[in-house]
Design a protein around this motif. Structure first.
Motif, short mmCIF file in Angstrom:
data_model
loop_
_atom_site.label_atom_id
_atom_site.label_comp_id
_atom_site.label_asym_id
_atom_site.label_seq_id
_atom_site.Cartn_x
_atom_site.Cartn_y
_atom_site.Cartn_z
N VAL A 156 0.67 -1.43 -0.27
CA VAL A 156 0.26 -0.06 -0.09
C VAL A 156 0.78 1.32 0.08
O VAL A 156 1.99 1.43 1.04
CB VAL A 156 -0.91 -0.01 1.12
N SER A 157 0.68 2.24 -1.45
CA SER A 157 1.70 3.53 -1.06
C SER A 157 0.72 4.53 -0.50
O SER A 157 -0.31 5.39 -1.57
CB SER A 157 2.28 3.19 -2.64
N SER A 162 0.87 -4.03 9.34
CA SER A 162 1.23 -3.04 10.33
C SER A 162 0.18 -1.85 10.51
O SER A 162 -0.46 -1.84 10.08
CB SER A 162 2.02 -2.44 9.09
N ARG A 163 -0.14 -2.07 12.06
CA ARG A 163 -1.06 -0.65 12.76
C ARG A 163 -0.64 0.52 12.16
O ARG A 163 -1.22 1.30 11.61
CB ARG A 163 -0.08 -0.62 14.08
N ASP A 164 0.82 0.97 11.60
CA ASP A 164 1.09 2.66 11.44
C ASP A 164 0.36 1.86 9.61
O ASP A 164 -0.22 2.96 10.05
CB ASP A 164 2.37 2.92 11.07
N THR A 165 0.49 1.45 8.90
CA THR A 165 0.36 1.55 7.67
C THR A 165 -1.91 1.25 7.95
O THR A 165 -2.14 2.20 7.01
CB THR A 165 0.37 0.39 6.71
N ALA A 166 -2.22 0.95 8.74
CA ALA A 166 -3.68 0.47 8.88
C ALA A 166 -4.12 2.21 9.15
O ALA A 166 -4.36 2.28 8.61
CB ALA A 166 -3.94 -0.67 10.26
N THR A 167 -3.29 2.46 9.98
CA THR A 167 -3.93 4.32 10.83
C THR A 167 -4.12 4.98 9.85
O THR A 167 -4.05 5.82 9.85
CB THR A 167 -3.24 4.22 11.70
N ASN A 222 -7.98 -4.16 1.87
CA ASN A 222 -8.79 -5.10 2.31
C ASN A 222 -8.33 -5.09 4.21
O ASN A 222 -9.68 -4.83 4.69
CB ASN A 222 -9.61 -5.90 1.76
N LEU A 223 -7.15 -5.71 4.13
CA LEU A 223 -7.36 -6.32 5.57
C LEU A 223 -7.07 -5.64 6.52
O LEU A 223 -6.99 -5.56 7.50
CB LEU A 223 -5.94 -7.09 5.12
N LEU A 224 -6.11 -4.61 5.72
CA LEU A 224 -5.57 -3.17 6.52
C LEU A 224 -6.83 -2.89 6.94
O LEU A 224 -6.99 -2.37 8.37
CB LEU A 224 -4.33 -1.94 6.16
N GLU A 271 -8.20 -1.85 10.83
CA GLU A 271 -8.23 -1.22 11.67
C GLU A 271 -9.61 -0.45 12.10
O GLU A 271 -9.69 0.26 12.93
CB GLU A 271 -7.77 0.26 10.68
N LEU A 272 -10.61 -0.74 11.90
CA LEU A 272 -12.34 -0.97 11.68
C LEU A 272 -12.48 -1.80 13.29
O LEU A 272 -12.56 -1.35 14.15
CB LEU A 272 -12.76 -1.85 10.37
N GLN A 273 -11.69 -3.15 13.23
CA GLN A 273 -12.31 -3.70 14.84
C GLN A 273 -11.26 -2.88 15.93
O GLN A 273 -11.57 -2.85 16.83
CB GLN A 273 -11.01 -5.32 14.73
#
Length: 293
Positions: free
Chosen positions: A149-150, A272-277, A174-176, A180-182
């Motif tokens: 994800v860029s 990756s929490r940072d990428t998800a956020t 979709n997974l990130l 993050e939604l959860q």
């Protein structure tokens, strides 16, 4: 892991389920099976004629509604109609998607694959979230394993467009998004859960819509020899939609393309929490839609 099949679905009587992209392929099988066990099943489709034709072959309480995930105005209209009717949605199944198509833009200027597969479902989910009582199921893919994800160029404006990397990016998104939604649902104290599923490799019309004649012939041949059928692929979604699962579960076949249904691993980048956020914040900025609770 389980030898679970759609025949093991519990009753959905009195429950409402929305399935995006439900006029064909995995979405149609998913809708068919949920309607069979008593769900009020809403087929959310871009083409109403195709949706009504598909619904005519289903039994049970089935409704067809217009939803174009490539148009934020259509998404808002769909969600407004659901809320205006006072409907509650027990399960939202984010199933619709496009795969490895030539470069195109959505109505709102997003690259079409990230726009349809992620941003459209991101907006839809958050707009509907106040009405959802049980869970959100988002259909990802094994191809997320090859995704990156860029955040600096989500819509492929600064780099040469590549159809497959764009698809893989959208499936990783979709997974990130699910993770993050959860996290946000947990923080808000919501009982709603967010889970994801992947079908393995199932033969559907998705492989025939790449816009590449050579690619279409290739996928036609591989579908005949390697793919499972749509019933098998939809089984993973149905399990994710119906079984007691912890939030942020990722459901699919044990051996990637085949095998019993259950929890699946995901790529290191999908953790990756940072990428998800960062993706969530960027998605809010692009769509103008924020967390719905």
């Amino acid at each position: 892991m389980s030898d679970w099949t759609a025949a093991d679905l519990p009753s959905f009587a009195g429950r409402t389920v929305i399935v995006t992209g439900a006029n064909s392929g995995l979405g149609l099988v998913t809708a068919r099976e949920l309607a069979r066990v008593g769900a009020r099943t809403v087929l959310a489709v871009r083409n109403l004629d195709k949706g009504k034709s598909a619904a005519a072959d289903l039994t049970g309480d089935v409704e067809v509604r217009k939803l174009d995930l490539q148009d934020l105005a259509s998404i808002r209209s769909f969600a407004d109609d659901i809320r205006a009717a006072g409907d509650t949605v027990d399960v939202l199944i984010n199933n619709a998607g496009i795969m490895a198509v030539p470069y195109a833009q959505t109505v709102d200027g997003f690259e079409s694959q990230i726009g349809t597969n992620h941003l459209g479902h991101f907006a839809l989910t958050n707009l509907l979230l106040p009405t959802i009582t049980d869970r959100v199921v988002t259909v990802s893919s094994m191809m997320h394993l090859f995704g990156y994800v860029s955040l600096g160029d989500l819509n492929w404006k600064a780099r040469p467009y590549l159809a497959w990397p764009a698809y893989c990016q959208s499936k990783l998104a979709n997974l990130l998004f699910t993770s993050e939604l959860q996290r946000r649902l947990d923080t808000a104290g919501s009982p709603v859960t967010a889970v994801a599923a992947h079908p393995g490799y199932s033969a559907t019309n998705l492989q025939g819509q790449t816009g590449n004649q050579l690619g279409t012939r290739f996928w036609g041949a591989t579908n005949r020899f390697l793919a499972t059928d749509a019933d098998f692929g939809a089984r993973q979604t149905l399990y994710a939609a119906s079984q007691p699962l912890p939030g942020d579960s990722f459901i699919g076949p044990r051996f990637g393309m085949r095998g019993p249904t259950g929890q699946n691993p995901r790529s290191p980048l999908a953790h990756s929490r940072d990428t998800a956020t960062g993706l969530w914040t960027l998605s809010e900025q692009l769509t103008g839609v924020q967390f719905g609770i």
